[in-house]
Design a protein around this motif. Sequence first.
Motif, short mmCIF file in Angstrom:
data_model
loop_
_atom_site.label_atom_id
_atom_site.label_comp_id
_atom_site.label_asym_id
_atom_site.label_seq_id
_atom_site.Cartn_x
_atom_site.Cartn_y
_atom_site.Cartn_z
N ILE A 271 0.97 3.93 -6.11
CA ILE A 271 2.41 3.96 -5.87
C ILE A 271 3.10 4.12 -7.22
O ILE A 271 2.76 3.42 -8.17
CB ILE A 271 2.85 2.63 -5.25
CG1 ILE A 271 2.07 2.37 -3.96
CG2 ILE A 271 4.33 2.64 -4.96
CD1 ILE A 271 2.22 0.95 -3.49
N THR B 98 0.81 -1.22 0.00
CA THR B 98 0.00 0.00 0.00
C THR B 98 0.84 1.26 0.00
O THR B 98 0.51 2.23 -0.67
CB THR B 98 -0.92 0.00 1.24
OG1 THR B 98 -1.63 -1.21 1.27
CG2 THR B 98 -1.88 1.16 1.22
N GLY B 99 1.90 1.29 0.77
CA GLY B 99 2.78 2.46 0.80
C GLY B 99 2.18 3.65 1.53
O GLY B 99 2.49 4.79 1.22
N ALA B 100 1.31 3.37 2.51
CA ALA B 100 0.60 4.47 3.18
C ALA B 100 1.25 4.95 4.47
O ALA B 100 1.16 6.11 4.81
CB ALA B 100 -0.84 4.05 3.47
N CYS B 101 1.87 4.04 5.23
CA CYS B 101 2.33 4.46 6.54
C CYS B 101 3.65 5.20 6.49
O CYS B 101 3.99 5.92 7.43
CB CYS B 101 2.44 3.28 7.50
SG CYS B 101 3.79 2.16 7.13
N ARG B 102 4.41 5.01 5.43
CA ARG B 102 5.69 5.70 5.18
C ARG B 102 6.76 5.36 6.22
O ARG B 102 7.71 6.11 6.40
CB ARG B 102 5.51 7.24 5.14
CG ARG B 102 4.32 7.73 4.39
CD ARG B 102 4.16 7.19 3.00
NE ARG B 102 4.90 7.91 2.00
CZ ARG B 102 5.01 7.54 0.73
NH1 ARG B 102 4.42 6.43 0.31
NH2 ARG B 102 5.70 8.25 -0.13
N LEU C 108 1.42 9.62 13.78
CA LEU C 108 0.39 8.60 13.99
C LEU C 108 -0.16 8.67 15.40
O LEU C 108 -1.35 8.51 15.63
CB LEU C 108 0.95 7.21 13.72
CG LEU C 108 0.82 6.72 12.29
CD1 LEU C 108 1.59 5.42 12.11
CD2 LEU C 108 -0.64 6.51 11.94
N ILE D 23 -5.69 3.46 12.25
CA ILE D 23 -4.60 4.22 11.63
C ILE D 23 -4.72 4.23 10.12
O ILE D 23 -3.77 4.54 9.41
CB ILE D 23 -3.21 3.72 12.06
CG1 ILE D 23 -3.05 2.22 11.74
CG2 ILE D 23 -2.97 3.99 13.52
CD1 ILE D 23 -1.60 1.76 11.90
N LYS D 24 -5.91 3.84 9.64
CA LYS D 24 -6.23 3.96 8.21
C LYS D 24 -5.18 3.29 7.33
O LYS D 24 -4.76 3.83 6.33
CB LYS D 24 -6.37 5.44 7.82
CG LYS D 24 -7.51 6.09 8.55
CD LYS D 24 -7.11 7.42 9.14
CE LYS D 24 -8.28 8.07 9.85
NZ LYS D 24 -8.03 8.44 11.21
N ILE E 277 -2.01 13.71 8.46
CA ILE E 277 -1.85 14.41 9.73
C ILE E 277 -1.19 15.76 9.53
O ILE E 277 -1.56 16.75 10.17
CB ILE E 277 -1.06 13.53 10.71
CG1 ILE E 277 -1.95 12.37 11.16
CG2 ILE E 277 -0.67 14.29 11.95
CD1 ILE E 277 -1.40 11.03 10.91
N TYR F 286 9.05 18.07 6.12
CA TYR F 286 8.92 16.63 6.33
C TYR F 286 7.89 16.07 5.36
O TYR F 286 8.10 15.04 4.73
CB TYR F 286 8.56 16.37 7.78
CG TYR F 286 7.94 15.03 8.03
CD1 TYR F 286 6.55 14.90 8.19
CD2 TYR F 286 8.71 13.88 8.11
CE1 TYR F 286 5.97 13.66 8.40
CE2 TYR F 286 8.14 12.64 8.32
CZ TYR F 286 6.76 12.54 8.47
OH TYR F 286 6.19 11.31 8.66
N LYS G 113 -4.66 8.98 2.62
CA LYS G 113 -4.03 7.66 2.53
C LYS G 113 -2.71 7.63 3.30
O LYS G 113 -2.47 6.69 4.07
CB LYS G 113 -3.77 7.31 1.07
CG LYS G 113 -3.09 5.97 0.87
CD LYS G 113 -3.11 5.57 -0.59
CE LYS G 113 -2.31 4.29 -0.81
NZ LYS G 113 -2.34 3.86 -2.21
N CYS G 114 -1.83 8.62 3.09
CA CYS G 114 -0.53 8.51 3.74
C CYS G 114 -0.45 9.36 5.00
O CYS G 114 -1.09 10.39 5.11
CB CYS G 114 0.59 8.89 2.76
SG CYS G 114 0.78 10.66 2.48
N VAL G 115 0.35 8.89 5.90
CA VAL G 115 0.45 9.52 7.22
C VAL G 115 0.94 10.97 7.17
O VAL G 115 0.31 11.84 7.79
CB VAL G 115 1.35 8.68 8.14
CG1 VAL G 115 1.56 9.38 9.48
CG2 VAL G 115 0.76 7.30 8.37
N THR H 288 7.23 10.21 11.75
CA THR H 288 6.01 9.60 11.22
C THR H 288 5.22 8.95 12.34
O THR H 288 3.99 9.07 12.43
CB THR H 288 6.36 8.55 10.15
OG1 THR H 288 7.18 9.15 9.15
CG2 THR H 288 5.11 7.98 9.52
#
Lengths: 906, 410
Positions: free
Chosen positions: B193, A44-48, A92, A151-152, B353, B381, B347-349, A88
Amino acid sequence: MKKVKITIDNKEIEAIEGANLLHTSRLNGFDIPGLCFHHRLTPTGACRLCIVKVEGMPGVVMSCTLTVKEGMKITAFDEELETARRHTLSYLLAEHNEEYDGTYYDEMMPLIERYGLASKGNRPIPAFWHNIPPVIDDTSPVLTYDSSKCIKCFRCIKACEEIQGKGVLSFAERGITKYIVAGYGKWGDSECDGCGECIQLCPTGAIVEKPNRERIQVQQIEKKVVTTCPYCGVGCQIEVWAKNNEIVRVNGLEGVLPNDGRLCVKGRFGYQYANSKKRLTHPMIKRNGTFEKVSWDEALDYVALKFNEIKQKYGNKALAGYSSAKCSNEENYLFQKFIRIAFGNNNIDYCTRLCHASTVTAMIKAFGDGAGSNSIEDFETTDCLFVIGNNIIETHPITATYVKRGKARGQKIIVIDPKWTPLVKYADIYLQPRLATDVALLNGMMYHVIQEGLVNESFIKERVDGGMDTFAQLKEVVMKYTPDVVEKITGVKTDIVKEAAIMYAKAPTAMIATGMGMSQQTVGTNNVFALIDLCLITGQIGRDRCGINPPRGQNNVQGATDVGASPVFYPGYIQVVNEENRRRIAQLWNVPFEQLEPNPGLTTLEIMDAAHDGRIKALYIMGENPVITDPNQLHTIEALQNLEFLVVQDIFETETSAYADVILPAASLFEKNGTVVNSDRRVLRLRKVIDSPGEAMPDWKITNEIAQRMGVNIGQYSNEEAIFEEIRQAAPILKGVSYRRIENQGIQWPCYDEQHPGSSTLYKEKFNTENGKAKLFPVEYTEQSEKPSSEYPLVMNSGRLLFQYHSATLSRKSDVLNAYVNESFILINPEDATKYGITHGQKVNVISPRGNIITTAHVSDEVLPGETFMPWHFHESAVNALTRNEKDPLSKIAPFKYSVVRVEAI
Amino acid sequence: MMSEIKISLRRVGKINPLSIDDFIKEKGFEGFKKAITLAPDEVINWLEKSGLRGRGDAGFPTFIKQRSTATSCYTCEARYVVCNADEGEPGTFKDRFVMENDPFSVIEGMLIAGYAIGANYGFVYIRGEYYDSINKIKNAIQQAYEKGYLGKNILGSVFSFDMNVYLGAGSYLCGEELTLIESLEGKRGYPRIKPPFPAEKGLWNMPTLVNNVETFSHIPFILENGYENYASIGTAESKGTKLYCVSGHVKNPGVYELPMGTKLRELLFNVAGGMKEGFEFKGALLGGAAGTFVDESILDVPMAYETLKKQGATLGSGAVIVVDNKTNLKSMMQSILSFFKHESCGKCVPCRIGTTLLNERIQETKLSEEDLNWMLQQAEYMAKYSLCPLGQSPILPLKSVLTYFKKELV
């Protein structure tokens, strides 16, 4: 699978080319953090968090989105990366409710700890999650969703879509306030069927399991045991958690076949029966119409006495036994040994006779083997799946996940069923023939195969007995089934019959899944013969991902016959009449050869008929409930009442045990060790999780005790493994299987010796017949002996649902399963509803020549006009009060799928 | 005179945008007719030599995208051309101007591109709010079919092309090419991606070319008049004309087509008529919300990709939002940051946020030096670790507003 060398933080690693980089790094000890990645899902590549630096690529890259390439140079850990990861995580934390109650695994907590963010004072970003109104969804019977913990990461959405093929979950809203919804809103209103894949994959407490939650502290579960699911024939591997001898949770075991962590709602949440207060705990003897608790000694002595008495008085042939698809291989083996030695006859059979009897009979005649020719993984990778008379999504849910994944890859699916099933949504072609017209339909398909020049002549010449000569005989029959004839009989339009035939014949690989719709008919064997003929003339068998597979209904219905619970087969499918084998077995069992009855015994329904007309006087039932499962309930009850002596050995009181003279309390599948065999011939381990309640004992011990007290020696075994060692000697197809070899993952028979790896696909070199070739059996369509009339104008079909299981002795003890479905109903086509003045939800009386039952009408176009459908799980509306016990001449099965009825509004 | 040359807007006022006959009278489809006399790769050569750069935002050389889409995956059964008409960047309204006044030029541009890359299907993804553009493009497509400029064997050539319109539904992010493709497939707009890029795996995993409306409207001119002609307009690295969108308190806000490299001073004080009575020029936001602020020091810098980049500014979509002495810059920043938060897909943190944090902080009544530095840190960042250009953007207006107008925010 090419191995290449890559470098991570200056360390050279050997890795598989094309493998996921993050997963590979972790497997090699580089614990790169990540929360949205799971190796069973697409990245997914979402949390980085999984950022790495790759030589030759600018900036940072998500390692979860990369695959291993020769010569890659990766930096996994340096100051910049670690600083970014910490930042990151602190982001979160700002949106995440980290309240933790210990009832689930939280993957975020160890990362917070690791990056020094555990103490609130250390956090650079102030929390703001409490300013976002949380969305809490508690409407599902199995889980609760709390958006403040979410955390989606997309894992649940992908689990539902990619692993289970259901696609029920998605996000609502956008950005920081988004949350998970099932269907259009409330989980309880959605199509979520409680499989729990999302629960298993959620990394935080956003989705948590409901049952037993207050009682679980994940760090304090003393017992975790890996065993096999007690329900259907997929044989999912489960990890069962127990606390104070009570089962509190079941998780899917990842990384092993057949299920790789997947489960359905029954497997995951249907364990409640094991600890039910209604469990049988003491032996009981019926005295003066009521059951009195007695000691084991008294009960066992009495049983032995009566068996011997009846043997003396009426002869060997007056006794019979019902073995159990819900008992282990060891227990079934011992039971058939008991019947053959202690009773001295071959009157042993079980519920398989009510189920795939036709399939197995036809397959053994045509191929020499009566089990599925392929493996569960092939359901995903075959090019064309032909599903006939099988509601695979509801009855074999995990196999269906493979099918759905196959569909996503472009697999073609043909569905043939008189009643609509959920698989129709995925089908490329759906044929809806009238009930009991399958032979005409299949012959009609073969007609098109021949007309279109799609017959695989080289296959027929090489691998079919009689080659083109027998094909000519088949052709003569089949060419009579012209499109007009077929359309008239089946009601299916010619163009789609032809399209389906061409699609199947032309597919590079094709597999058939055949179920109860085909088998449970008076022409069941003929149905399967026609199916086999189609398979053989197109050559869609004898290669990988080609063949014919009956998904089995019970977790050990396959194994029970494999180890000899059969009136016609000894262990390993060697015929009873085979003298040489009987000699061998007699030696193995240390009994005189003459003691073993040389003639085949009675099948399940024949046993019940014989009881009805007084030829069978004593019946020993282990783990079966014929009052609900056998056709023509009145006949069954009369038969049981007519017996002189009935022993019922079970874990609960059932509708059948009510007629017993002696009830013996047995151990459930969670309370014993042993093995079972699933639908793709895989021998799987059972392991004991909890102790049995009260004085209940494992079935094998009970059977052994009875034998001993009858003065008969059926062997001395210290444990189940010892029994299995003997099974290996008795059945050549199981010779190479041992407990040690199947410690981690089961092995598929035939497995002839300890070096043999097991067999994933059958018939690749030859068929298991005498000359190694398969046989064609041309068959003609015949009408049912029972036909709709003015008195009984409708035809009733019967079948199963996802949420309840067979006679429901086990499944209706589960609050979760009952929350989904707990009521009987009959499906009636809207045309018929109007005709007979019936409305949806109305109570109706359903009457057949055998009896009548009361149920609720559901008006639905899932059934054709003139046809109806009822699930048979609900004893208060027992479908078998309506069915007939006419038999298929070869397989001896009854036509559960076809009874004439009348439906009247009440 | 150079400023007389029009490419995208050459037919404005000369044709009825609902009439294909008018379009044809005004050299309509001449570019396409020329293109099909060339080999497909030769067409791409012409685009290379013309120096055409994508007009959506990034200014990426168009020929590179086309060539890689053309040569990707020889076994793929289809290739697609997609026109990005989602025009979501605040302050940008040029694409709608083109679609409303000369929709056929877009079709012609897509036809040529389709021919060049070997695609037989085109989609125009138009933002759902652009009712007029939608109607005009749909009408143009229908008439093109009727006259045989779409469909099978166009003008008797072997080339066939089908087109369809697809509507956006209120998401800024769907103007980003990979998110647009997700939306075209019927899914929720989440960025994919990259890699793979659309040229390799785009719509339904097939090679896909995504270009902006303005870009497509340039292609026919290049084929019609030659690449040298096109390359003679503009600056060293930014060729052709550009549609500049001027908004703010100028006398004549609107869309202006001028050669690439026109100076801001010329644009604002000549062409747009200078500031309105009572307003003084202070600066401008170039490129929209995902753009950069500039002050009068930039007035004489040519407005082209490379020249602005040297000054730390962006040309972007060509939006020029004029900031004057009465503009409350803090309020403007609040608007920009709340826009990003609203449009973040979540979608991404970093972006989910980060945009929330930035939006919250900018709402504070008093902003200290620390606050601003903190915000800059977060934006940096985000620029480094976000999944897509949205999260990577807030740093641009933030950094530039602090460079030029910090006093107004503290």
